[in-house]
Design an enzyme around this catalytic site. Structure first.
Site, short mmCIF file in Angstrom:
data_model
loop_
_atom_site.label_atom_id
_atom_site.label_comp_id
_atom_site.label_asym_id
_atom_site.label_seq_id
_atom_site.Cartn_x
_atom_site.Cartn_y
_atom_site.Cartn_z
N ASN A 15 0.86 -1.19 0.00
CA ASN A 15 0.00 0.00 0.00
C ASN A 15 0.90 1.24 0.00
O ASN A 15 1.69 1.44 0.92
CB ASN A 15 -0.90 -0.05 1.24
CG ASN A 15 -1.81 1.16 1.34
OD1 ASN A 15 -1.39 2.28 1.09
ND2 ASN A 15 -3.05 0.94 1.73
N HIS A 18 1.08 6.25 1.83
CA HIS A 18 1.81 7.21 2.66
C HIS A 18 3.00 7.86 1.96
O HIS A 18 3.59 8.80 2.48
CB HIS A 18 2.14 6.60 4.01
CG HIS A 18 0.86 6.30 4.75
ND1 HIS A 18 -0.03 7.29 5.08
CD2 HIS A 18 0.28 5.13 5.12
CE1 HIS A 18 -1.10 6.74 5.66
NE2 HIS A 18 -0.93 5.44 5.68
N HIS A 51 -5.60 3.64 -1.45
CA HIS A 51 -6.93 4.00 -0.91
C HIS A 51 -7.26 5.42 -1.35
O HIS A 51 -6.60 6.37 -0.93
CB HIS A 51 -6.85 3.90 0.62
CG HIS A 51 -8.15 4.12 1.33
ND1 HIS A 51 -8.28 3.96 2.68
CD2 HIS A 51 -9.38 4.51 0.89
CE1 HIS A 51 -9.53 4.22 3.05
NE2 HIS A 51 -10.21 4.56 1.97
N ARG A 53 -9.31 8.09 -0.60
CA ARG A 53 -10.23 8.49 0.47
C ARG A 53 -11.13 9.61 -0.03
O ARG A 53 -10.77 10.38 -0.92
CB ARG A 53 -9.46 8.97 1.70
CG ARG A 53 -8.66 7.85 2.37
CD ARG A 53 -8.10 8.32 3.70
NE ARG A 53 -9.13 8.43 4.70
CZ ARG A 53 -9.37 7.55 5.67
NH1 ARG A 53 -8.60 6.48 5.79
NH2 ARG A 53 -10.34 7.74 6.53
N ARG A 57 -6.95 12.84 1.21
CA ARG A 57 -5.83 13.32 2.04
C ARG A 57 -4.48 12.79 1.57
O ARG A 57 -3.45 13.36 1.87
CB ARG A 57 -6.06 12.97 3.51
CG ARG A 57 -5.94 11.50 3.82
CD ARG A 57 -6.07 11.24 5.30
NE ARG A 57 -7.42 11.47 5.76
CZ ARG A 57 -7.93 10.90 6.87
NH1 ARG A 57 -7.17 10.13 7.60
NH2 ARG A 57 -9.17 11.10 7.23
N GLU A 81 -8.70 0.56 -2.90
CA GLU A 81 -9.50 0.60 -1.66
C GLU A 81 -10.40 1.82 -1.68
O GLU A 81 -9.94 2.93 -2.01
CB GLU A 81 -8.58 0.74 -0.45
CG GLU A 81 -7.90 -0.51 -0.03
CD GLU A 81 -7.02 -0.25 1.17
OE1 GLU A 81 -7.16 0.79 1.85
OE2 GLU A 81 -6.16 -1.08 1.43
N THR A 112 -8.13 3.67 8.69
CA THR A 112 -9.31 2.81 8.75
C THR A 112 -9.33 2.11 10.11
O THR A 112 -8.40 1.39 10.45
CB THR A 112 -9.26 1.77 7.61
OG1 THR A 112 -8.91 2.45 6.41
CG2 THR A 112 -10.59 1.09 7.45
N GLU A 162 -10.94 -9.36 3.26
CA GLU A 162 -9.65 -9.02 3.87
C GLU A 162 -9.92 -8.88 5.36
O GLU A 162 -10.74 -8.05 5.78
CB GLU A 162 -9.09 -7.73 3.28
CG GLU A 162 -7.74 -7.39 3.91
CD GLU A 162 -6.99 -6.28 3.18
OE1 GLU A 162 -7.06 -6.22 1.94
OE2 GLU A 162 -6.35 -5.46 3.88
N HIS A 205 -3.58 -4.47 7.74
CA HIS A 205 -3.67 -3.29 8.61
C HIS A 205 -2.77 -3.44 9.84
O HIS A 205 -2.91 -4.38 10.60
CB HIS A 205 -5.10 -2.96 9.06
CG HIS A 205 -5.27 -1.48 9.28
ND1 HIS A 205 -4.89 -0.85 10.43
CD2 HIS A 205 -5.70 -0.51 8.45
CE1 HIS A 205 -5.11 0.44 10.33
NE2 HIS A 205 -5.59 0.69 9.12
N1 PXP Z 1 -5.77 -3.09 4.10
C1 PXP Z 1 -6.75 -2.16 4.18
C2 PXP Z 1 -8.12 -2.55 3.77
C3 PXP Z 1 -6.46 -0.84 4.60
O1 PXP Z 1 -7.45 0.07 4.68
C4 PXP Z 1 -5.13 -0.51 4.90
C5 PXP Z 1 -4.79 0.90 5.27
O2 PXP Z 1 -5.10 1.76 4.22
C6 PXP Z 1 -4.16 -1.51 4.79
C7 PXP Z 1 -4.50 -2.80 4.42
C8 PXP Z 1 -2.73 -1.23 5.10
O3 PXP Z 1 -2.60 -0.92 6.46
P1 PXP Z 1 -1.22 -0.37 7.00
O4 PXP Z 1 -0.95 0.91 6.28
O5 PXP Z 1 -1.46 -0.19 8.46
O6 PXP Z 1 -0.19 -1.42 6.70
#
Ligand code: PXP
Length: 257
Positions: A15, A18, A51, A53, A57, A81, A112, A162, A205
């Site tokens: 992901n 960030h 994601h 959003r 952001r 996402e 999330t 998931e 997550h």
């Molecule tokens: N899976 C989902 C569905 C999420 O919403 C997120 C965060 O956007 C992640 C995985 C990844 O989480 P993390 O950034 O904490 O590794």
């Protein structure tokens, strides 16, 4: 040779949200999350997750378009996402990602915070899942490892869930081993139930080098989606090394040599 039972290699979805968070702290174009996705693919990512959003952001609509172009060119699945709302469905239908992961979204949250209430929202979510599926997306539902939610997911028409691993990660961070063990047991039972109902099981997550092993060792899980920790570690060790170390932890847990 690892002593773990051989469970097959997990897919690692990275992901890259960030990277966009850092870019947006200053405006402008640097660092570009699409360049980050390219580097993650070079370092062995099996998929890219982002994601979009509602408040934009981090990832923007333009990022999503460019990520899809990159993933198509690299033959790598893009996992889009999004909240289960009409605007997002229209964007996903235009961009046509390989996968759509429906997540709950509250504007005031930092990230999330829990799973989607598929059971409570069944009547609104089911037609959206059908629409996205007819448009070619493999839909996954980000849910807690809870029997009611898993059964609702199985009857929603989505092929994938998931499992939300955030509460497990948080319990370990807080040093609450009893709570973590309880959540881990629920995740194991949930994964097994979901698999028995014909669902493909992913997890994600809050995953780090320290907490990934027991999640990765759940036999029915086939994919982990990891963002914040990998991107954070990349600042210190580089994306390639951060991903290699995460992959090593995952492979060890699965008995993959
Ligand atoms: N899976 C989902 C569905 C999420 O919403 C997120 C965060 O956007 C992640 C995985 C990844 O989480 P993390 O950034 O904490 O590794």
């Amino acid at each position: 040779m690892s002593e773990s039972q051989y469970l097959g290699k997990l897919r690692l979805g990275v992901n890259i949200d960030h990277i966009a968070t850092i870019r947006n702290a200053r405006g402008g174009e640097h660092p570009d999350p699409v360049a980050g996705a390219y580097e993650a693919i070079r370092a062995g990512a099996d998929g890219i997750t982002a994601h979009l959003r509602e408040d934009r952001r981090h990832i923007t609509d333009d990022d999503m378009e460019r990520l899809q172009q990159l993933c198509l060119a690299e033959n790598i699945p893009l996992n889009f996402e999004m909240a289960a709302v009409r605007d997002m469905v229209e964007i996903a239908k235009r961009i046509k990602p390989h996968a759509v992961c429906l997540v709950p979204e509250r504007r005031e949250e930092r990230t999330t915070e829990g799973g989607l209430d598929v059971a409570g929202l069944h009547n609104t979510i089911t037609p959206l899942i059908r629409e996205l599926t007819e448009n070619g997306a493999r839909v996954s539902l980000f849910i807690e490892a809870d029997e009611t939610q898993i059964r609702a997911a199985a009857s929603s028409g989505a092929p994938v869930i998931e499992i939300h691993t955030g509460a497990y990660a948080h319990a370990l961070d807080e040093g609450d081993q009893r709570k973590a063990d309880k959540i881990l047991a629920a995740m194991k039972n949930g994964a097994s139930l979901a698999h028995s109902l014909g669902l493909e099981v992913h997890a994600g997550h809050g995953i780090t080098f320290d907490n990934v092993s027991d999640i990765a060792a759940i036999p029915e899980v086939v994919e982990l989606n990891i963002g914040h920790f990998i991107i954070g570690e990349a600042i210190f060790m580089g994306l390639d090394k951060a991903m290699t170390e995460m992959r090593r932890c995952m492979d060890d847990a699965r008995g993959v040599e």
